[in-house]
Design a protein around this motif. Structure first.
Motif, PDB file in Angstrom:
ATOM      1  N   LEU A   1      -4.839  -2.690  -0.441  1.00  0.00           N
ATOM      2  CA  LEU A   1      -4.863  -1.558  -1.364  1.00  0.00           C
ATOM      3  C   LEU A   1      -6.236  -0.889  -1.325  1.00  0.00           C
ATOM      4  O   LEU A   1      -7.264  -1.575  -1.334  1.00  0.00           O
ATOM      5  CB  LEU A   1      -4.548  -2.017  -2.788  1.00  0.00           C
ATOM      6  CG  LEU A   1      -3.138  -2.543  -3.054  1.00  0.00           C
ATOM      7  CD1 LEU A   1      -3.011  -3.014  -4.497  1.00  0.00           C
ATOM      8  CD2 LEU A   1      -2.087  -1.481  -2.744  1.00  0.00           C
TER       9      LEU A   1
ATOM     10  N   ALA B   1       0.829  -1.201   0.000  1.00  0.00           N
ATOM     11  CA  ALA B   1       0.000   0.000   0.000  1.00  0.00           C
ATOM     12  C   ALA B   1       0.864   1.253   0.000  1.00  0.00           C
ATOM     13  O   ALA B   1       0.575   2.227  -0.716  1.00  0.00           O
ATOM     14  CB  ALA B   1      -0.937  -0.009   1.204  1.00  0.00           C
ATOM     15  N   SER B   2       1.933   1.235   0.775  1.00  0.00           N
ATOM     16  CA  SER B   2       2.844   2.376   0.819  1.00  0.00           C
ATOM     17  C   SER B   2       3.527   2.592  -0.527  1.00  0.00           C
ATOM     18  O   SER B   2       3.643   3.725  -1.021  1.00  0.00           O
ATOM     19  CB  SER B   2       3.890   2.156   1.916  1.00  0.00           C
ATOM     20  OG  SER B   2       4.833   3.202   1.929  1.00  0.00           O
TER      21      SER B   2
ATOM     22  N   TRP C   1       2.489   1.593  -3.567  1.00  0.00           N
ATOM     23  CA  TRP C   1       1.539   2.037  -4.590  1.00  0.00           C
ATOM     24  C   TRP C   1       1.130   3.493  -4.388  1.00  0.00           C
ATOM     25  O   TRP C   1       0.926   4.221  -5.354  1.00  0.00           O
ATOM     26  CB  TRP C   1       0.310   1.113  -4.595  1.00  0.00           C
ATOM     27  CG  TRP C   1       0.510  -0.097  -5.453  1.00  0.00           C
ATOM     28  CD1 TRP C   1       1.632  -0.867  -5.529  1.00  0.00           C
ATOM     29  CD2 TRP C   1      -0.435  -0.677  -6.357  1.00  0.00           C
ATOM     30  NE1 TRP C   1       1.450  -1.905  -6.417  1.00  0.00           N
ATOM     31  CE2 TRP C   1       0.183  -1.807  -6.941  1.00  0.00           C
ATOM     32  CE3 TRP C   1      -1.743  -0.374  -6.709  1.00  0.00           C
ATOM     33  CZ2 TRP C   1      -0.461  -2.620  -7.869  1.00  0.00           C
ATOM     34  CZ3 TRP C   1      -2.398  -1.183  -7.637  1.00  0.00           C
ATOM     35  CH2 TRP C   1      -1.767  -2.284  -8.214  1.00  0.00           C
ATOM     36  N   GLU C   2       1.015   3.924  -3.144  1.00  0.00           N
ATOM     37  CA  GLU C   2       0.688   5.328  -2.877  1.00  0.00           C
ATOM     38  C   GLU C   2       1.817   6.229  -3.374  1.00  0.00           C
ATOM     39  O   GLU C   2       1.573   7.267  -4.005  1.00  0.00           O
ATOM     40  CB  GLU C   2       0.469   5.520  -1.373  1.00  0.00           C
ATOM     41  CG  GLU C   2       0.233   6.961  -0.964  1.00  0.00           C
ATOM     42  CD  GLU C   2      -1.045   7.549  -1.526  1.00  0.00           C
ATOM     43  OE1 GLU C   2      -1.121   8.796  -1.668  1.00  0.00           O
ATOM     44  OE2 GLU C   2      -1.980   6.773  -1.849  1.00  0.00           O
ATOM     45  N   ARG C   3       3.047   5.844  -3.086  1.00  0.00           N
ATOM     46  CA  ARG C   3       4.204   6.648  -3.494  1.00  0.00           C
ATOM     47  C   ARG C   3       4.309   6.759  -5.010  1.00  0.00           C
ATOM     48  O   ARG C   3       4.658   7.811  -5.548  1.00  0.00           O
ATOM     49  CB  ARG C   3       5.472   6.017  -2.905  1.00  0.00           C
ATOM     50  CG  ARG C   3       6.774   6.660  -3.356  1.00  0.00           C
ATOM     51  CD  ARG C   3       7.952   6.073  -2.589  1.00  0.00           C
ATOM     52  NE  ARG C   3       7.973   4.622  -2.624  1.00  0.00           N
ATOM     53  CZ  ARG C   3       8.480   3.910  -3.625  1.00  0.00           C
ATOM     54  NH1 ARG C   3       8.989   4.517  -4.686  1.00  0.00           N
ATOM     55  NH2 ARG C   3       8.482   2.584  -3.557  1.00  0.00           N
TER      56      ARG C   3
ATOM     57  N   THR D   1      -2.166   3.285  -7.422  1.00  0.00           N
ATOM     58  CA  THR D   1      -3.583   3.040  -7.149  1.00  0.00           C
ATOM     59  C   THR D   1      -4.460   3.874  -8.068  1.00  0.00           C
ATOM     60  O   THR D   1      -5.424   3.375  -8.664  1.00  0.00           O
ATOM     61  CB  THR D   1      -3.908   3.354  -5.679  1.00  0.00           C
ATOM     62  OG1 THR D   1      -3.045   2.591  -4.826  1.00  0.00           O
ATOM     63  CG2 THR D   1      -5.351   3.020  -5.366  1.00  0.00           C
ATOM     64  N   ARG D   2      -4.131   5.146  -8.197  1.00  0.00           N
ATOM     65  CA  ARG D   2      -4.907   6.023  -9.081  1.00  0.00           C
ATOM     66  C   ARG D   2      -4.826   5.539 -10.525  1.00  0.00           C
ATOM     67  O   ARG D   2      -5.833   5.533 -11.254  1.00  0.00           O
ATOM     68  CB  ARG D   2      -4.397   7.447  -8.975  1.00  0.00           C
ATOM     69  CG  ARG D   2      -5.176   8.442  -9.842  1.00  0.00           C
ATOM     70  CD  ARG D   2      -4.689   9.855  -9.644  1.00  0.00           C
ATOM     71  NE  ARG D   2      -5.421  10.788 -10.502  1.00  0.00           N
ATOM     72  CZ  ARG D   2      -5.191  12.090 -10.555  1.00  0.00           C
ATOM     73  NH1 ARG D   2      -4.257  12.633  -9.762  1.00  0.00           N
ATOM     74  NH2 ARG D   2      -5.881  12.861 -11.369  1.00  0.00           N
TER      75      ARG D   2
ATOM     76  N   GLY E   1       1.819   6.440  -7.191  1.00  0.00           N
ATOM     77  CA  GLY E   1       0.576   6.813  -7.864  1.00  0.00           C
ATOM     78  C   GLY E   1      -0.059   5.648  -8.576  1.00  0.00           C
ATOM     79  O   GLY E   1      -0.874   5.820  -9.502  1.00  0.00           O
TER      80      GLY E   1
END
Length: 407
Positions: free
Chosen positions: A197, A163-164, A166-168, A172-173, A170
């Motif tokens: 996620l 999750a960390s 994928w957030e870093r 997920t978007r 971008g």
């Protein structure tokens, strides 16, 4: 309409359509996993439909060592190397990583514009290496003529770490906005790679668990006549500890049988491999070794059992060729292999050699090799029910191509 009639109708529909063009993106900064998975998918799709062609975009430095079937080709992107601190440098160009990434992004965009794929399948990284795929994905979205699929292996990483990451990035978007479907090359009951996620319900409704990708053996290749076990660390770049442990087992126990065939992988090289070769030579034929075998499937078929790391492709081969296996998973920089091996052991598909439980000792490896004949084969735990991935992918491609209206 019965199943056979539906298949015949689908085949006729494909014949009436213009030739299908599929592009695969496989960033491959290290290892063989992404390229081998893309090659397996491309082979299945082009063999099913004689009008389909495929191109694989890959950064793998060893892509040229593989053979590709008719109507499948590859474009080699400039390679990058990951350093021990997690940063990247250009593999051979001597350019900065920003310039190398920009060059790769431009080559990707040009290839897509010239080839005009009907379908783009992206392996694992929703935004590509350092975001290099985003301009092309957005361009395709604006044009609306190419379906896009994000393909995920069965396990990515421990949920919090994933999750960390994928957030870093971008990611997920990108998965939410830039892909028509998400394919998971595994089974929901095995593992959910998107656990943790924050994907929307809409994105999850576009997810399809395909099953594992069955491997086939159709090449006439010589293999040893006498019984042997296969030792494979996959690409080999992170397999030195496992290889050393196996060699220690044969060195310490001169009665250990059967013989072993060791395939180092193309990324285990240099002085380290030279030291391993010297140890192999002293074993007087009880262990034989080779650097890279592009037809490793033949060695799987002939093996009495397998000692391997826990990568996705090796796991598919263990299931496909129904081989008793001991998995020695890596735990850094990701827990992917440990999570896969742990779950597979729970299901009775393989045995895992785990450091905190078993100890990574020579004695533990000797026992693991000796106990291989007593293990159940994967088929006895239902492995054949897990291997429908290629059939499902073919069906999903048909469904996507039959629904090529405005996006």
């Amino acid at each position: 309409m019965d199943e056979r009639a539906e298949q015949e109708a689908a085949q006729q529909h494909r014949k009436d359509m213009p030739p299908l063009r599929i592009m695969f993106y496989s960033h491959d900064t290290f290892g063989l996993g992404h390229l081998r998975r893309s090659r397996t998918l491309a082979t299945a799709l082009t063999q099913t439909d004689p009008q389909t062609s495929a191109i694989i975009l890959t950064g793998s430095p060893v892509a040229g060592r593989f053979t590709f079937p008719e109507r499948v080709d590859h474009i080699r992107l400039p390679g990058v190397t990951k350093l021990s601190d997690g940063s990247y440098i250009s593999q051979t160009l001597g350019a900065g990583i920003e310039d190398t990434t920009s060059l790769r992004a431009g080559l990707i965009q040009a290839a897509i514009e010239r080839y005009e794929p009907d379908l783009l399948v992206v392996d694992k990284e929703p935004t590509g290496f350092r975001g290099e795929l985003l301009p092309s994905l957005r361009w395709l979205r604006e044009r609306g003529h190419t379906r896009t699929v994000l393909g995920l292996r069965d396990v990515l990483d421990e949920p919090t770490a994933l999750a960390s990451e994928w957030e870093r990035k971008g990611a997920t978007r990108a998965a939410e906005e830039l892909y028509d479907e998400i394919w998971v090359y595994g089974m929901r009951e095995m593992y959910d790679p998107t656990k943790g996620l924050p994907l929307s319900q809409d994105a999850r409704s576009r997810m399809h668990w395909t099953g594992y990708l069955r491997r086939e053996f159709a090449v006439d290749v010589d293999v040893p006549d006498s019984p042997y076990i296969l030792i494979t660390p996959g690409g080999g770049g992170d397999g030195a500890a496992m290889v050393s442990l196996v060699l220690s087992a044969y060195e310490e126990d001169p009665t250990l049988e059967p013989k072993a065939v060791l395939v180092y992988g193309p990324f285990l090289s240099g002085e380290l491999r030279d030291r391993f070769e010297a140890r192999v030579a002293k074993l007087n034929g009880r262990v034989t070794a080779t650097g890279f075998d592009r037809h490793i499937e033949a060695l799987f078929v002939g093996a009495e059992g397998v000692i391997s790391m826990g990568g996705y492709n090796t796991f598919c081969e263990v299931l496909s060729f129904d081989k008793r296996a001991v998995i020695v998973p890596r735990t850094t920089p990701r827990l992917e292999q440990w999570l896969r091996a742990s779950r597979a052991e729970e299901m009775g598909l393989v045995r895992m050699l785990e450091e905190t439980r078993d100890g990574m000792t020579t004695r533990a490896m000797i026992d693991a090799i000796r106990n291989l004949p007593q293990q159940n084969k994967p088929s006895e735990a239902g492995a054949n029910d897990l291997l429908g991935g290629l059939d499902t992918v073919i069906a999903r491609v048909d469904a996507l191509m039959n629904n090529m209206g405005p996006q």
